[in-house]
Structure formats: structure tokens, C-alpha cells
Design a protein around this motif. Structure first.
Motif, PDB file in Angstrom:
ATOM      1  N   MET A   1       0.669  -0.967  -0.120  1.00 26.91           N
ATOM      2  CA  MET A   1       0.266  -0.084   0.024  1.00 26.91           C
ATOM      3  C   MET A   1       0.895   1.209  -0.044  1.00 26.91           C
ATOM      4  O   MET A   1       1.977   1.287   0.725  1.00 26.91           O
ATOM      5  N   THR A   2       0.551   2.392  -0.720  1.00 23.58           N
ATOM      6  CA  THR A   2       1.077   3.695  -0.771  1.00 23.58           C
ATOM      7  C   THR A   2       0.141   4.525  -0.699  1.00 23.58           C
ATOM      8  O   THR A   2      -0.966   4.501  -1.171  1.00 23.58           O
ATOM      9  N   GLU A   3       0.546   5.651  -0.194  1.00 26.33           N
ATOM     10  CA  GLU A   3      -0.331   6.884   0.166  1.00 26.33           C
ATOM     11  C   GLU A   3       0.271   8.226  -0.217  1.00 26.33           C
ATOM     12  O   GLU A   3       1.283   8.445   0.453  1.00 26.33           O
ATOM     13  N   SER A   4      -0.018   8.739  -1.277  1.00 23.68           N
ATOM     14  CA  SER A   4       0.600  10.149  -1.729  1.00 23.68           C
ATOM     15  C   SER A   4       2.130   9.704  -1.697  1.00 23.68           C
ATOM     16  O   SER A   4       2.826  10.860  -1.475  1.00 23.68           O
ATOM     17  N   LEU A   5       2.535   8.756  -2.244  1.00 23.72           N
ATOM     18  CA  LEU A   5       4.265   8.555  -2.321  1.00 23.72           C
ATOM     19  C   LEU A   5       5.007   9.216  -3.606  1.00 23.72           C
ATOM     20  O   LEU A   5       4.345   9.084  -4.641  1.00 23.72           O
ATOM     21  N   SER A   6       5.847  10.089  -3.120  1.00 22.68           N
ATOM     22  CA  SER A   6       6.670  10.714  -4.201  1.00 22.68           C
ATOM     23  C   SER A   6       8.107  10.390  -3.918  1.00 22.68           C
ATOM     24  O   SER A   6       8.460  10.316  -2.857  1.00 22.68           O
ATOM     25  N   LYS A   7       8.773  10.541  -5.119  1.00 22.13           N
ATOM     26  CA  LYS A   7      10.192  10.358  -5.069  1.00 22.13           C
ATOM     27  C   LYS A   7      10.814  11.559  -6.041  1.00 22.13           C
ATOM     28  O   LYS A   7      10.498  11.177  -7.478  1.00 22.13           O
ATOM     29  N   ARG A   8      11.388  12.295  -5.773  1.00 23.31           N
ATOM     30  CA  ARG A   8      11.890  13.524  -6.440  1.00 23.31           C
ATOM     31  C   ARG A   8      13.652  13.536  -6.470  1.00 23.31           C
ATOM     32  O   ARG A   8      14.233  13.628  -5.387  1.00 23.31           O
ATOM     33  N   ALA A  14      10.310  10.856 -10.153  1.00 26.53           N
ATOM     34  CA  ALA A  14      10.225   9.533 -10.598  1.00 26.53           C
ATOM     35  C   ALA A  14       8.982   8.997 -10.041  1.00 26.53           C
ATOM     36  O   ALA A  14       8.225   8.212 -10.744  1.00 26.53           O
ATOM     37  N   LEU A  15       8.327   9.469  -9.159  1.00 22.20           N
ATOM     38  CA  LEU A  15       6.778   9.239  -8.584  1.00 22.20           C
ATOM     39  C   LEU A  15       6.190  10.453  -7.902  1.00 22.20           C
ATOM     40  O   LEU A  15       6.823  11.152  -7.258  1.00 22.20           O
ATOM     41  N   ASP A  16       5.105  10.705  -8.252  1.00 21.34           N
ATOM     42  CA  ASP A  16       4.333  11.788  -8.173  1.00 21.34           C
ATOM     43  C   ASP A  16       3.056  11.494  -7.682  1.00 21.34           C
ATOM     44  O   ASP A  16       2.118  11.088  -8.025  1.00 21.34           O
ATOM     45  N   ARG A  17       2.999  11.453  -5.932  1.00 17.20           N
ATOM     46  CA  ARG A  17       1.755  11.623  -5.308  1.00 17.20           C
ATOM     47  C   ARG A  17       0.919  10.064  -5.439  1.00 17.20           C
ATOM     48  O   ARG A  17      -0.123  10.257  -5.826  1.00 17.20           O
ATOM     49  N   LEU A  18       1.745   8.957  -5.622  1.00 17.34           N
ATOM     50  CA  LEU A  18       1.061   7.604  -5.881  1.00 17.34           C
ATOM     51  C   LEU A  18       0.402   7.090  -4.903  1.00 17.34           C
ATOM     52  O   LEU A  18       1.165   6.785  -3.821  1.00 17.34           O
ATOM     53  N   SER A  19      -0.756   7.014  -4.865  1.00 15.36           N
ATOM     54  CA  SER A  19      -1.579   6.058  -3.871  1.00 15.36           C
ATOM     55  C   SER A  19      -2.108   4.738  -4.387  1.00 15.36           C
ATOM     56  O   SER A  19      -2.868   4.458  -5.698  1.00 15.36           O
ATOM     57  N   LEU A  20      -1.709   3.586  -3.931  1.00 11.60           N
ATOM     58  CA  LEU A  20      -1.912   2.387  -4.433  1.00 11.60           C
ATOM     59  C   LEU A  20      -2.514   1.254  -3.201  1.00 11.60           C
ATOM     60  O   LEU A  20      -1.988   1.436  -2.230  1.00 11.60           O
ATOM     61  N   GLY A  34      11.300   4.265 -17.695  1.00 15.62           N
ATOM     62  CA  GLY A  34      11.212   5.542 -16.904  1.00 15.62           C
ATOM     63  C   GLY A  34       9.961   5.854 -16.366  1.00 15.62           C
ATOM     64  O   GLY A  34       9.792   7.087 -15.829  1.00 15.62           O
ATOM     65  N   ALA A  35       8.881   5.070 -16.181  1.00 15.77           N
ATOM     66  CA  ALA A  35       7.505   5.522 -15.760  1.00 15.77           C
ATOM     67  C   ALA A  35       7.631   5.487 -14.084  1.00 15.77           C
ATOM     68  O   ALA A  35       6.963   6.058 -13.601  1.00 15.77           O
ATOM     69  N   GLY A  36       8.672   4.906 -13.482  1.00 20.71           N
ATOM     70  CA  GLY A  36       8.578   4.826 -11.957  1.00 20.71           C
ATOM     71  C   GLY A  36       8.494   3.495 -11.413  1.00 20.71           C
ATOM     72  O   GLY A  36       8.560   3.216 -10.378  1.00 20.71           O
ATOM     73  N   LYS A  37       8.646   2.341 -12.267  1.00 19.65           N
ATOM     74  CA  LYS A  37       8.479   1.050 -11.921  1.00 19.65           C
ATOM     75  C   LYS A  37       9.516   0.617 -11.063  1.00 19.65           C
ATOM     76  O   LYS A  37       9.451   0.317  -9.997  1.00 19.65           O
ATOM     77  N   SER A  38      10.801   0.777 -11.063  1.00 18.81           N
ATOM     78  CA  SER A  38      11.860   0.340 -10.510  1.00 18.81           C
ATOM     79  C   SER A  38      11.884   1.225  -8.997  1.00 18.81           C
ATOM     80  O   SER A  38      12.433   0.604  -8.273  1.00 18.81           O
ATOM     81  N   THR A  39      11.815   2.286  -9.470  1.00 17.63           N
ATOM     82  CA  THR A  39      11.946   3.242  -8.254  1.00 17.63           C
ATOM     83  C   THR A  39      10.820   3.107  -7.233  1.00 17.63           C
ATOM     84  O   THR A  39      11.239   2.764  -6.048  1.00 17.63           O
ATOM     85  N   ARG A 207       2.905   8.705 -12.087  1.00 18.66           N
ATOM     86  CA  ARG A 207       1.463   8.933 -11.681  1.00 18.66           C
ATOM     87  C   ARG A 207       0.672   7.508 -11.846  1.00 18.66           C
ATOM     88  O   ARG A 207       1.090   6.826 -12.793  1.00 18.66           O
ATOM     89  N   LEU A 208      -0.300   7.498 -11.326  1.00 20.13           N
ATOM     90  CA  LEU A 208      -1.201   6.323 -11.629  1.00 20.13           C
ATOM     91  C   LEU A 208      -2.441   6.578 -12.457  1.00 20.13           C
ATOM     92  O   LEU A 208      -3.022   7.519 -12.373  1.00 20.13           O
ATOM     93  N   LEU A 209      -2.168   5.819 -13.553  1.00 18.31           N
ATOM     94  CA  LEU A 209      -3.253   5.981 -14.626  1.00 18.31           C
ATOM     95  C   LEU A 209      -4.419   5.088 -14.286  1.00 18.31           C
ATOM     96  O   LEU A 209      -5.722   5.493 -14.643  1.00 18.31           O
ATOM     97  N   ARG A 210      -4.167   3.804 -13.893  1.00 15.92           N
ATOM     98  CA  ARG A 210      -5.343   2.985 -13.601  1.00 15.92           C
ATOM     99  C   ARG A 210      -5.117   1.861 -12.676  1.00 15.92           C
ATOM    100  O   ARG A 210      -3.731   1.390 -12.779  1.00 15.92           O
ATOM    101  N   SER A 211      -5.792   1.280 -11.958  1.00 16.19           N
ATOM    102  CA  SER A 211      -5.463   0.346 -11.116  1.00 16.19           C
ATOM    103  C   SER A 211      -6.945  -0.563 -11.146  1.00 16.19           C
ATOM    104  O   SER A 211      -7.878  -0.270 -10.456  1.00 16.19           O
ATOM    105  N   SER A 212      -6.826  -1.877 -11.571  1.00 14.59           N
ATOM    106  CA  SER A 212      -8.179  -2.662 -11.550  1.00 14.59           C
ATOM    107  C   SER A 212      -7.811  -4.265 -11.914  1.00 14.59           C
ATOM    108  O   SER A 212      -6.454  -4.412 -12.309  1.00 14.59           O
TER     109      SER A 212
END
Length: 308
Positions: A1-8, A14-20, A34-39, A207-212
Motif C-alpha cells: 500500500m502507498t499513500e501520496s508517495l513521491s520520489k523526487r 520519479a513518483l508523483d503522489r502515487l496512492s495504491l 522511466g515510468a517509475g516502476k523500479s523506483t 503517476r497512477l493511470l489505472r488500477s483494476s
């Protein structure tokens, strides 16, 4: 789980307020290079601190419990990091001991794991002589050897040919079905996730585009895919069927798809109810054509993104 996760970084976010919120099963994390997966994976393992936000793995805070997380999680890195002058057995036993297994248990688990990934017969050969596919299996084995609750697999099909890719995807699926281990697997190839994963997460630019669920991505539509073979009286069976169905009042899509070799093209027919199946079947029979298949068509993940 992540909440507003950012890595700059100084010039890159690399990650911009990612919530999963990722549950058990096999989850695919898809995005371009470069989408931020490995980060994200490095943050989840406690190897890289987030700039802001929170993340937890198996209920443990990544900021304070990195060591405990790594005890319960297996990690398969993207890049080749294997020592060429040791055997698969030596390497995987070493990784098992690093994870806290006693010597006897480490050797037993290594033999079982190498058998599972298909390297048992080659287990004493130096890794430097392995093919790319075999090296990928060694990396998967070391991620599994300590019986983790979760494995994080970073681009596990990189460098593999189509057969090797299918074999690896099958292994990944069995990690969950055979052993109950949850999997988070990253890929930039959408089709891989469609066949392998229960859930798909898509990120772009951090950024999160979709999760389903995968089934939501590839849900069935009201489109029928109809494929026929030609006959002596109708050398172009697809064209004859298209014309006959139009006369019968059936709605057809303008687009066609390539069918099997020797079987022409696939017509896409709008299904207005059960009657459409009967009309198509009777029309094919009336023309004397061979019906290769008639099935309700599913979206592919790639099409979902192209259409949206």
C-alpha cells in the motif's frame, strides 16, 4: 500500500503522489521505461527513501521496517547481477543463508527451488555459461528460496525470446498457484500481464493511470468475432459472408482482423441478442462455408489504452 508517495530527484520526479492498494495474488505493474516502476520497488524494499508520502508492505512501514520487510519478501532485480564463476547451487544456497536459513535447510530449499524453476539438471554448472533464460531462472530461484510471502519481480522477461518469455510467465503464475506466494511483477509489455496477472496497475511519469482487475481491463463486449473458410462457390468466404449478413440486417464493424492462415479474415459483428448467433450460423451454413470460430470478443489491454 502507498499513500501520496513521491520520489523526487534534482531534475526528475520519479513518483508523483502515487496512492495504491495492492492485494494478494499476481499483480502486474506496467509502464514505459522511466515510468517509475523500479523506483517504486526500491522504495517498497526499504532500499530508497521516499521524498514524501507513506508506504507499507505486508503491514510493515518501509521507512522503519526495511529489514523485516526484506526477510519476508523476495526480490528479482532487472539487471544481470550474477557471479559468473559459481554454480547456481552455490549462489542460491548463499542467498538462502543470507536470508537466515540454517545450512541444511538452505541446501534442501535450494534443490527444491532449482527443480521448480527447471534448473535442477544444470545446477552445478557455472552461471557464466548459462543462457539468458537460465540466468533469469537463477534470479527467480534466489527470490523464492527462503519461502517469502511476497516476491517483487522487476522485468523478469527482459532479453528472452518468445518461448522463453512464455516459460517464465508460466513459472511466475505457478509461484502463486502452487505456493501461495503473492507476486508483484513489472513489465513494459501489456500482453504479458493480460495472460499472467489477476490485477493490473498502470503508471506513467510516476503517476497512477489505472488500477483494476485484469478481467475489468479485458471485459467481454457485445462484439462477435466470426471466422470462416472459403468454399468452391465462394472463393472469398469472408466477403460473401459480409454481404449476406448485411442483407440480413446484421450490423458489422468496418474493421476486420487477420485470421488463421488459409482462413481469410475475422469479421467483427455487433451482437444484438441471442438471435444474432442464429443468424450468423444459418448464414454461414447457407453459403456452404466452414465456420472456424464464432465467439464473444474480449478487449485486449493494449486496445483499452489505445481507445482511451
Amino acid at each position: 500500500m502507498t499513500e501520496s508517495l513521491s520520489k523526487r530527484y534534482p531534475r526528475v520526479t520519479a513518483l508523483d503522489r502515487l496512492s495504491l492498494d495492492i492485494g494478494p495474488g499476481v499483480t502486474g505493474l506496467v509502464g514505459a521505461n522511466g515510468a517509475g516502476k523500479s523506483t517504486l520497488i526500491k522504495i517498497l524494499l526499504g532500499l530508497s527513501p521516499a521524498t514524501e508520502g507513506q508506504a507499507a508492505v505486508l503491514g510493515l512501514d518501509v521507512a522503519t521496517s526495511g529489514g523485516a520487510i526484506r526477510e519476508r519478501v523476495g526480490y528479482m532485480p532487472e539487471h544481470d547481477c550474477l557471479p559468473p564463476d559459481v554454480s547456481a547451487t552455490e549462489f542460491v544456497v548463499h542467498m538462502a543463508r543470507m536470508s537466515g536459513l540454517p545450512p541444511t535447510a538452505a541446501r534442501e530449499r535450494t534443490a527444491d527451488t532449482l527443480r521448480h524453476v527447471g534448473l535442477y539438471e544444470e545446477r552445478y554448472r557455472p552461471i557464466g555459461g548459462y543462457s539468458t533464460g537460465m540466468k533469469q531462472r537463477v534470479k527467480l530461484a534466489q527470490a523464492l528460496v527462503h519461502d517469502p510471502q511476497l516476491v517483487l519481480l522487476d522485468e523478469p522477461t527482459n532479453g528472452l525470446d518468445p518461448v522463453g518469455r512464455d516459460d517464465m510467465l508460466g513459472l511466475i503464475r505457478r509461484v502463486h498457484t502452487d505456493f501461495g506466494i503473492s507476486v508483484l511483477v513489472t513489465s513494459h509489455l501489456l500482453g504479458e500481464l493480460e495472460r499472467t496477472c489477476d490485477h493490473v496497475v498502470v503508471i506513467d511519469g510516476g503517476r497512477l493511470l489505472r488500477s483494476s482487475s485484469t478481467s475489468d481491463f479485458t471485459r467481454s463486449t457485445t462484439t462477435l468475432a466470426v471466422e470462416v473458410t472459403d468454399s468452391d462457390t465462394h472463393p472469398d468466404g469472408t466477403a460473401a459472408l459480409r454481404k449476406a449478413l448485411s442483407v440480413a440486417g446484421v450490423t458489422l464493424h468496418a474493421r476486420e482482423e487477420q485470421g488463421l492462415p488459409g482462413a481469410g479474415h475475422i469479421l467483427l459483428v455487433e451482437a444484438d441478442g441471442e438471435d444474432t448467433y442464429d443468424i450468423v450460423r444459418d448464414t454461414v451454413a447457407g453459403l456452404g462455408l466452414g465456420l472456424v470460430r464464432m465467439e464473444q470478443r474480449r478487449h485486449h489491454i493494449a486496445e483499452v489504452f489505445r481507445d482511451h
